[in-house]
Enzyme design. Structure first.
Site, PDB file in Angstrom:
ATOM      1  N   SER A  24       5.090  -6.924  -1.487  1.00  0.00           N
ATOM      2  CA  SER A  24       4.651  -7.093  -0.100  1.00  0.00           C
ATOM      3  C   SER A  24       5.165  -8.425   0.426  1.00  0.00           C
ATOM      4  O   SER A  24       5.029  -9.459  -0.236  1.00  0.00           O
ATOM      5  CB  SER A  24       3.118  -7.056  -0.026  1.00  0.00           C
ATOM      6  N   ALA A  25       5.723  -8.422   1.641  1.00  0.00           N
ATOM      7  CA  ALA A  25       6.306  -9.653   2.202  1.00  0.00           C
ATOM      8  C   ALA A  25       5.253 -10.652   2.641  1.00  0.00           C
ATOM      9  O   ALA A  25       5.429 -11.862   2.488  1.00  0.00           O
ATOM     10  CB  ALA A  25       7.214  -9.304   3.375  1.00  0.00           C
TER      11      ALA A  25
ATOM     12  N   CYS B  25      -9.008  -6.551   1.937  1.00  0.00           N
ATOM     13  CA  CYS B  25      -9.088  -5.115   2.196  1.00  0.00           C
ATOM     14  C   CYS B  25     -10.516  -4.595   2.115  1.00  0.00           C
ATOM     15  O   CYS B  25     -10.843  -3.551   2.655  1.00  0.00           O
ATOM     16  CB  CYS B  25      -8.217  -4.358   1.192  1.00  0.00           C
TER      17      CYS B  25
ATOM     18  N   THR C 265       0.833  -1.205   0.000  1.00  0.00           N
ATOM     19  CA  THR C 265       0.000   0.000   0.000  1.00  0.00           C
ATOM     20  C   THR C 265       0.866   1.252   0.000  1.00  0.00           C
ATOM     21  O   THR C 265       0.652   2.181  -0.787  1.00  0.00           O
ATOM     22  CB  THR C 265      -0.953   0.010   1.205  1.00  0.00           C
TER      23      THR C 265
END
Length: 391
Positions: free
Chosen positions: A204-205, A330, A76
């Site tokens: 993103s991890a 989300c 994000t």
């Protein structure tokens, strides 16, 4: 309480044991807990070495150089830095952005904010049913004042792949900055930022078995001076993102990327077999509609709408056995239908009977068989109940 079968890997993934161990080693006085910016003692030097190694692992996954990897708090923030950072150079200049109607909210909401500031945004309509964004659509949408194209590589709800390489060539030919949200693509699809002409790429991890709260933005060296900093204070990360680096999280992301690169091909093949088996099992039991492209997709996602009078009951039965999503994580707290399904032409009624199944490293054939068996049992019992009510 019996634990549900976890089939919501698109929302988040568990941290792998070897990654957890690497993270833990960065916490204690015996470990590498130091501030990597502290360059006057070995605690800082040791932490900095871990940062360097992790940056290399991320770069290797996407075929970049370590100097082009900027640490962020997640995809994000990466999306915000990429889009706002690019457009901040063009305030009050009526510049144009191209994106699509099925992007992640981190992109759509950012573009909406920029619209309120006077920028023009074109939202491409995906192909109905499949979610494909065709390269020719992108080229046709280009205007003389277009400065940014922002598209995701893999859609987070339906798994459809975008032809990033062809679109990258188009952007490159027109000298337009090209941003790709690859949060759902990393570790699942081959990424080469050089060959694909990508200027900015978000990662993103926690989508690839790493920790939450850490991500990265690839920024092509040639465009780094064109991106305006959004978080100030110290000039870290090539001056693009200030803040003390979280060594433990970065190490976790580095390990996640290293392992993802090793396992990508075999894991996609394994999961594709499970996906095919599960889809065939569902189709044999009850009418379903596949949402997304039948072939141009990553193996990890299966988005289906259940048809017929029993659709709502089948959804309830599934949720008693498996942890699944009715949309992206989300947006799951909103009562409104998925904006992705809406753009694909799925009716509001059908969208309400839609499930996103997403598979991962711990998904196995037994999980698939168990879920299909539970649905068979449910459907048999419901048929008996119907016969009994008419007898």
């Amino acid at each position: 309480m019996t634990r549900l079968i976890y089939l919501d890997y698109a929302a988040t993934t568990p941290i792998l044991p070897e990654i957890s161990q690497a993270i833990i080693r960065c916490f204690s006085i015996e470990g590498d807990f130091g501030n990597p910016a502290s360059q006057s003692h070995h605690y800082g030097w040791d932490a900095a070495q871990h940062i360097t190694a992790s940056r290399q692992h991320v770069a290797d996954l996407i075929h970049a150089t370590p100097q082009e990897i900027i640490w962020t708090s997640g995809a994000t923030e990466s999306n915000n830095l990429a889009i706002k950072g690019t457009l901040d150079h063009y305030k009050n200049q009526n510049k144009h952005i191209i994106t699509s109607k099925i992007e992640h909210k981190a992109v759509l909401d950012t573009c909406a904010e920029l619209e309120s500031l006077g920028f023009e945004v074109t939202y491409l309509q995906p192909e109905l049913g499949t979610g494909v964004i065709h390269p020719e659509q992108v080229e046709q949408a280009i205007q003389p004042n277009t400065v940014l194209i922002s598209l995701m590589m893999v859609n987070n709800e339906i798994g459809t792949l975008t032809d990033i390489q062809t679109i990258g060539q188009i952007a490159h030919q027109h000298k337009i900055i090209f941003h790709v949200d690859a949060a759902q693509a990393a570790g699942k699809a081959f990424i080469d930022v050089q060959a694909m002409h990508i200027d900015l790429l978000s990662l993103s991890a926690h989508k690839i078995y790493g920790p939450k709260g850490i991500g990265a933005l690839y920024v092509r060296r040639e465009v780094q001076k064109q991106i305006k900093t959004q978080i100030h204070g110290g000039g870290h990360e090539q001056g693009l993102r200030s803040g003390t680096l979280a060594t433990h999280q970065i190490v976790g992301m580095g390990e996640a990327c290293r392992l993802a690169k090793i396992s990508l091909v075999k894991e996609q093949q394994r999961i594709q077999k499970l996906r095919n088996q599960f889809l065939a099992g569902l189709q044999a039991l009850t009418p379903v509609q596949l949402n997304g492209h039948p072939t141009a997709h990553v193996a990890n996602y299966l988005n289906v709408s259940f048809l017929g009078e029993q659709a709502d009951a089948i959804l309830s039965a599934i949720k008693q056995v498996a942890a699944v999503s009715s949309g992206s994580a989300c947006n799951s707290h909103h009562a409104t239908p998925s904006h992705v399904l809406n753009a694909l032409g799925v009716t509001e009624e059908l969208a309400a009977n839609t499930v996103r199944f997403s598979f991962g490293i711990y998904t196995n054939e037994e999980n698939i068989k168990d879920l299909i068996t539970e649905l068979k049992t449910f459907l048999r019992s419901s048929k008996k109940a119907v016969r009994f009510s008419f007898s």
